[in-house]
Every structure is written in structure tokens, then in C-alpha cells.
Design an enzyme around this catalytic site. Structure first.
Site, short mmCIF file in Angstrom:
data_model
loop_
_atom_site.label_atom_id
_atom_site.label_comp_id
_atom_site.label_asym_id
_atom_site.label_seq_id
_atom_site.Cartn_x
_atom_site.Cartn_y
_atom_site.Cartn_z
N ARG A 23 0.82 -1.22 0.00
CA ARG A 23 0.00 0.00 0.00
C ARG A 23 0.85 1.27 0.00
NH1 ARG A 23 -3.39 -1.14 4.89
NH2 ARG A 23 -2.33 -3.13 5.08
N GLU B 254 1.38 -5.13 13.49
CA GLU B 254 0.22 -5.26 14.38
C GLU B 254 -0.35 -6.68 14.36
OE1 GLU B 254 -3.11 -2.67 13.52
OE2 GLU B 254 -3.94 -2.88 15.52
O1 PRP Z 1 3.17 -0.09 11.81
P1 PRP Z 1 3.02 -1.57 11.59
O2 PRP Z 1 2.47 -2.28 12.79
O3 PRP Z 1 4.29 -2.19 11.12
O4 PRP Z 1 1.92 -1.79 10.46
C1 PRP Z 1 1.80 -0.99 9.32
C2 PRP Z 1 1.98 -1.78 8.07
O5 PRP Z 1 0.95 -2.78 7.93
C3 PRP Z 1 0.35 -2.67 6.67
O6 PRP Z 1 0.99 -3.41 5.69
P2 PRP Z 1 0.87 -4.99 5.50
O7 PRP Z 1 2.09 -5.64 6.07
O8 PRP Z 1 -0.46 -5.45 6.01
O9 PRP Z 1 1.00 -5.18 3.93
P3 PRP Z 1 0.21 -4.62 2.66
O10 PRP Z 1 0.56 -3.14 2.52
O11 PRP Z 1 0.79 -5.42 1.55
O12 PRP Z 1 -1.27 -4.82 2.85
C4 PRP Z 1 0.49 -1.20 6.32
O13 PRP Z 1 0.37 -0.97 4.93
C5 PRP Z 1 1.86 -0.89 6.84
O14 PRP Z 1 2.88 -1.23 5.92
N1 ADE Z 2 -5.33 -1.65 11.69
C1 ADE Z 2 -4.74 -1.65 10.50
N2 ADE Z 2 -5.42 -1.32 9.38
C2 ADE Z 2 -4.80 -1.32 8.17
N3 ADE Z 2 -3.51 -1.62 8.00
C3 ADE Z 2 -2.80 -1.95 9.10
N4 ADE Z 2 -1.51 -2.28 9.25
C4 ADE Z 2 -1.31 -2.53 10.57
N5 ADE Z 2 -2.41 -2.34 11.27
C5 ADE Z 2 -3.37 -1.97 10.38
#
Ligand code: PRP
Ligand code: ADE
Length: 175
Positions: free
Chosen positions: A61, A98
Site C-alpha cells: 500500500r 500489528e
Molecule cells: O506499523 P506496523 O504495525 O508495522 O503496520 C503498518 C503496516 O501494515 C500494513 O501493511 P501490510 O504488512 O499489512 O501489507 P500490505 O501493505 O501489503 O497490505 C500497512 O500498509 C503498513 O505497511
Molecule cells: N489496523 C490496520 N489497518 C490497516 N492496516 C494496518 N496495518 C497494521 N495495522 C493496520
């Protein structure tokens, strides 16, 4: 105001990808072309006082607005990807987020020593992801110029974990 618009359009999805997580779904933003442009401009305006040589965006994302932001700032974009996706020689860093754990990679020639790298992601939660990205940047002797997010989940205190790398930390909408 941009924060109000973002909060109106982002969708909460309960128990995704795991029970107890309230997932902030940004896909409705992507259907609104005008708002996408406003978000990109707002991200760039927050960074007007920050020296930026490169924007690094985090899979997946962080790619969506990271490339648009780099383009608006007229600087290169570097993808930081999940393990096993980049074709050339990489450096790696593992991390917790998370709702799980993963490994990030960057091409070893993606940035040059001393370059100021702005890290962009859609959302800051615990900060594990961007801390890992920061470590990759410092492994290449470059400088973390700051952080830019569309959304920050302040109740998870991710901000505090970023302070050792850079004091520049911007989000358009905070919860
Ligand atoms: O601050 P944090 O606890 O590390 O979480 C934030 C991360 O989690 C999500 O990505 P995700 O790993 O779900 O991957 P995606 O973007 O491919 O959906 C979001 O896009 C951030 O990169
Ligand atoms: N609550 C949340 N929603 C979307 N992206 C996330 N990445 C980590 N925590 C998230």
C-alpha cells in the site's frame, strides 16, 4: 479539510486479517480521483521543509501514493518489498507488525550513501514496518529524512519508535 475527507471515506473492517484487529481499508480512497490528487498534494506540502533526495515506498500500500509523491517532488522512487520479490541483490530486515511478522528487502544499489530518504507508507500502526525500512536505509549509509503516512494509529504509539531515526513524522489523518 483533508483529514475529515479521509476519515469519511476510509472503511473500518472488523476482525481482518485476524480477530480483534480493526482494519483501516483505504481502497475507497482509490476510487476518488480528485481526492487522490488532493492527498498527494497534501503529503508533498507537509514535507516542504524537508530535504528529500529519494522517496522509498513500502509494499504494497506504500507504493500507491509513494510513487505519486516522488513524481510530484520530482525525485526517484525506490520500492521496499516483502522478501523474495526483488530480482537483483538485496539487503534484508525482519520485523513484527500489528498482526504478524515479515521480512523487508531493498536492492543494495537502490540508494547511495548520504542520500536523504523519505519513507512513505499508507498507515503507521506499531511502527515495526517503518523501523525495519529505516534500518535498511541506514545499512546503506543513507539518511532517513522523515516519514509520511496517510493514516497514523496514535494509540499504538508507533511514533515513539521512529524518533531515533528522524524527528520528521507526518500523517494526514490520526486516530
Ligand atoms: O506499523 P506496523 O504495525 O508495522 O503496520 C503498518 C503496516 O501494515 C500494513 O501493511 P501490510 O504488512 O499489512 O501489507 P500490505 O501493505 O501489503 O497490505 C500497512 O500498509 C503498513 O505497511
Ligand atoms: N489496523 C490496520 N489497518 C490497516 N492496516 C494496518 N496495518 C497494521 N495495522 C493496520
Amino acid at each position: 479539510m483533508i483529514e475529515k475527507k479521509i476519515k469519511q471515506i476510509v472503511r473500518d473492517v472488523n476482525d481482518f486479517p485476524k480477530a480483534g484487529i480493526v482494519f483501516k481499508d483505504i481502497t475507497p480512497i482509490l476510487k476518488d480521483a480528485v481526492l487522490c490528487g488532493e492527498i498527494t498534494t497534501a503529503l508533498a506540502m507537509q514535507l516542504s521543509a524537508v530535504k528529500i533526495d529519494v522517496v522509498a515506498g513500502i509494499e504494497s500500500r506504500g507504493f500507491l501514493f509513494g510513487m505519486a509523491l516522488a513524481n510530484l517532488l520530482n525525485v526517484p522512487f525506490v520500492p521496499i518489498r516483502k522478501a523474495g520479490k526483488l530480482p537483483y541483490k538485496t539487503i534484508q530486515q525482519s520485523y513484527d507488525l500489528e498482526y504478524g511478522s515479515a521480512t523487508l528487502e531493498m536492492h543494495e544499489d537502490a540508494i547511495l550513501p548520504g542520500q536523504h530518504v523519505l519513507i512513505h507508507d499508507d498507515l503507521l500502526a506499531t511502527g515495526g514496518t517503518v523501523v525495519a525500512a529505516s534500518k535498511l536505509i541506514e545499512k546503506l549509509d543513507a539518511v532517513v529524512a522523515g516519514y509520511s503516512f496517510i493514516i497514523a494509529l496514535d494509540f499504538l504509539n508507533g511514533k515513539d519508535r521512529l524518533k531515533p531515526f528522524s524527528a520528521n513524522n507526518f500523517a494526514l489523518a490520526s486516530y
